[in-house]
Design an enzyme around this catalytic site. Structure first.
Site, mmCIF file in Angstrom:
data_model
loop_
_atom_site.group_PDB
_atom_site.id
_atom_site.type_symbol
_atom_site.label_atom_id
_atom_site.label_comp_id
_atom_site.label_asym_id
_atom_site.label_seq_id
_atom_site.Cartn_x
_atom_site.Cartn_y
_atom_site.Cartn_z
ATOM 1 N N SER A 251 -4.683 22.828 -20.349
ATOM 2 C CA SER A 251 -4.725 22.041 -19.429
ATOM 3 C C SER A 251 -5.388 22.650 -18.308
ATOM 4 C CB SER A 251 -3.043 21.349 -18.659
ATOM 5 O OG SER A 251 -2.421 22.787 -18.393
ATOM 6 N N HIS B 200 -7.832 17.565 -23.381
ATOM 7 C CA HIS B 200 -6.713 17.787 -22.529
ATOM 8 C C HIS B 200 -5.789 16.376 -22.677
ATOM 9 C CE1 HIS B 200 -4.825 18.316 -18.658
ATOM 10 N NE2 HIS B 200 -3.788 18.425 -19.348
#
Ligand code: 3H9
Length: 700
Positions: free
Chosen positions: A414, A435
């Site tokens: 992330s 992500h």
């Protein structure tokens, strides 16, 4: 003129085929073609009925959205084209070959009969663009299926598959074979049976029961306040449907629809929502990547890590019908992960949104394994272990050894350095970030992160895979936090700084909730759990950030958030309503005192700006650095990944709407007052203000 309608006759039937690729919106040429085709068919005595269908993959995707806000377009209007259809003395049959949305379904509702391919979705999604069906949909649909069912369909804007549409009464027949052939056959049957026409405008039986019943609409209004908080169009839709039931005539109802449609057209929410519609589609277009670039063929996936993220990603593959191996080196975690997946699907089945058979099929596509070597034959592997760079690097070094040549290697980090991870392999050109947002099986956003070495095929494949998994994909550069998390850092820190300067958490949360997010930062922190950050900070020896001291001290007092009934707020047993708590307030006051920050009173306006403008300033920096390609990409990230209200159009659109000169002036003032680096004005923002431009003008 854009688009056309082909005319031909098949025996006694005139066939009008709409041709405006790829999805046949009602552009000027289509409206003109429908009008001309109907005129010709009506004038030809040999023609006894008319069938209207669409070439390409849709019947009609609706009005041409790109014409909204543009100069008045040429040729006949939609009203004229539909009027000639509805007033036709010869039966008109809509042969719905594919998507019939918005003005497309409204066109079909002006026909006498509707036959649809079983795979065709129909619906009135105008609300998603801040609009309402403006070509009679709010008046005809209630006459066809009743006011309450119509209201539900129009306010949700959700697609209804043809078989369900038939059950509701929107579609008369489902085609079993070729839709055009069956449409013609249907027309011939109608002609053979006496050529009866059937005008929806004249039907009253489905609405008669609700006439004069004010309670139905009062209840609906109360419901809308909850489900469509902050949105302009739904209340207008309600007015129209109420008029369909209670107005003196069909024409009087149509007049209400015209007024309400015009009000929606003028509302800023309409522009913001249409901005998002086009921004989501533009995000797919990556400079330097062309549709002709060869992509990696994805038939099998692998996911590493069976926690919440990995399990959710595996579900995305299974939902898209792609077999996927789910790896965990801990048998107990793997079993737990599978149980969670099963539970998620079972809940969907119990709500009637998935059949048991479909669930079984999806579960069978997820193949658990503890053996790392099993991952090797997949076309794509997505690593989804917890955020630890060393661990991810180790995994990629191993993947390099087991993955077949030419496979896509993606990390679901992330915000960690994708290049550092890619460089652990001998093939960094095949590596990129993917992500996903949590829960991955629910959230629509995917950030595809471009590493220094990522090849066009790698990036194009990741973007295409995102689309196949039902995601809105946005390309981001490789910088800490990428687009979304880099920006959210500024938002969260400012929120915390404000409570150290004297604002109450409940005030900050209220302002953000009223702005349109589902919850403010402190309610959110309590929901996520304060202990997660606290434990992570402890592992690296703690944090020097004064704002981190508040959650750390709350956790030291055993206040972890909703999970144990106390965090920034207190919670009654079994109740998630946050209530102010003097103990938490005392912790904040103590840290505030230590911080030495000057105490002040905050207006709601200042709270909002202190939360949202960091997003704008950091967003502008991402653009100037090239880590985000377009302002629209940033808006797409925020509405799909962070619950930013779509009807505000995303942070960059919001800033444009405020006026960038006033936004810059506030940012400069905050910088003077606080000296916080987050407020150092972006050079791009300054340049745009100097040139009198907007973020949107950069994307045009
Ligand atoms: C309306 O009808 C108002 C009426 O009540 C009456 C007014 C008086 N117009 O999404 P995709 C483009 S409001 C213009 O990637 P998919 C789209 O931009 C309208 N263009 O494909 C894209 O262009 P590009 C109500 C449109 O297969 C390309 O087509 N209707 C329109 O994933 C392909 O689109 C809606 O809200 C349009 N209406 O999905 C439906 N629609 O290739 C909106 C699409 O240059 N559309 N384009 O990027 C959709 O929901 C999806 O596009 C659809 C296809 C399901 C149709």
């Amino acid at each position: 003129m854009k688009g056309t309608v082909h005319y031909e006759t098949r025996g006694e039937i005139a066939l009008l085929s709409i041709d405006n690729p790829p999805v046949n919106p009602l552009s000027s040429g289509v409206r003109q073609g429908l009008f001309d085709g109907m005129t010709k068919a009506l004038a030809d005595e040999a023609v006894k009925a008319v069938v209207i269908t669409g070439l390409n993959r849709a019947f009609i995707a609706g009005a041409d959205i790109s014409e909204f806000g543009a100069a008045a377009s040429e040729g006949v209007g939609l009203g004229e084209a539909l009027e000639i259809m509805e007033n036709s003395t010869k039966p008109v049959i809509a042969a719905i070959n594919g998507t019939a949305f918005g003005g497309g379904l409204e066109t079909a509702l002006c026909c006498d009969y509707r036959i649809a391919a079983p795979t065709a979705p129909v619906g009135l999604p105008e609300v998603k663009l801040g609009l309402l069906p403006g070509a009679g949909g709010t008046q005809r649909l209630p006459r066809l299926i009743g006011a309450q069912a119509a209201l539900k369909a129009i306010v949700s804007g959700d697609p209804i598959m043809a078989p369900q549409a038939q059950k509701l009464g929107i579609v008369d027949r489902i085609a079993e074979g070729d839709i055009v052939e069956e449409g013609i056959k249907y027309a011939e049957e109608i002609v053979a049976a006496g050529s009866a026409t059937r005008k929806i405008r004249d039907l009253t039986d489905k609405i008669a029961g609700d006439k004069g019943n004010t309670a139905v609409f009062e209840e609906a209004a109360a419901q809308l306040n909850k489900t469509n908080r902050g949105q302009f169009a739904p209340a207008q839709i309600l007015k129209c449907v109420e008029a369909a039931v209670n107005a003196d005539s069909f024409d009087a109802g149509m007049a209400v629809e015209r007024t309400c449609f015009a009000a929606c057209m003028q509302d800023p929410q309409r522009e913001a929502l249409i901005h998002i519609f086009f921004a989501e589609r533009a995000a797919n277009k990556i400079p330097g990547l062309s549709k002709e670039d060869p992509l990696i063929d994805i038939n099998k996936g692998s996911v590493i890590g069976s926690g919440t993220m990995g399990g959710g990603i595996a579900m995305c593959f299974a939902n898209a019908g792609i077999p996927v191996r789910l790896h965990d080196n801990n048998a107990e975690n793997l079993a737990k992960g599978l149980k969670v997946i099963e539970g998620n699907y079972a809940r969907t089945v119990s709500k009637g949104r998935l059949t048991q058979e479909a669930m079984d099929k999806r579960m069978s596509l997820i193949i658990p394994t503890e053996n790392f070597d099993d991952l090797g034959d997949a076309d794509v592997v997505i690593e989804a272990v917890y955020e630890n760079l060393d661990l991810k690097k180790e995994i990629f070094a191993k993947l390099d050894k087991v993955m077949k040549p030419g496979a896509l290697l993606a990390t679901n980090t992330s915000g960690l350095d994708v290049d550092a991870i890619a460089n652990m392999t001998s093939r960094p050109e095949f590596v990129c970030g993917m992500h996903f947002f949590s829960p991955a099986n629910v959230m629509r956003l995917l950030e595809v992160v471009r590493g220094d070495a990522s090849s066009p095929a790698t990036l194009g494949t990741a973007m295409a895979l995102g689309k196949r998994l039902g995601k809105v994909s946005v390309m981001a550069g490789n910088c800490p936090g990428f687009i979304g998390n880099r920006m959210i850092g500024g938002y969260s820190r400012q929120a915390s700084t404000m409570i150290l300067e004297g604002a109450k958490p409940a005030d900050v949360d209220r302002v953000i909730y009223d702005f349109g997010l589902a919850m403010g930062p402190f309610t959110m922190a309590d929901m996520v759990g304060l202990d997660l950050g606290w434990r992570a900070r402890k592992m690296v020896g703690g944090s020097n950030e004064i704002t981190a001291r508040i959650p750390d001290e709350l956790c030291e007092l055993g206040r972890y958030g909703q999970k144990n009934g106390k965090g920034y707020y207190q919670y009654a047993e079994g109740d998630r309503t946050p209530r102010p708590d003097p103990i938490a307030d005392e912790v904040v006051a103590k840290v505030a005192k230590d911080s030495g920050l000057k105490q002040k009173a905050f207006s709601d306006d200042e709270i909002l700006k202190r939360c949202i403008y960091p997003l704008v300033n950091i967003g502008a920096k991402l653009l100037e650095e090239g880590h985000a390609l377009r302002a629209g990409d940033i808006d797409t990230v925020y509405v799909n990944g962070y619950g930013f209200p779509t009807y505000v159009g995303g942070p960059m659109w919001f800033a444009d709407a405020q006026g960038l000169d006033t936004v810059l002036a506030d940012i400069e003032r905050f910088y003077d007052e606080t000296g916080d680096a987050v407020w150092q004005p972006s050079e791009l923002l300054k340049k745009l203000v100097a040139e009198g431009k907007t973020f949107a003008s950069m994307d045009a």
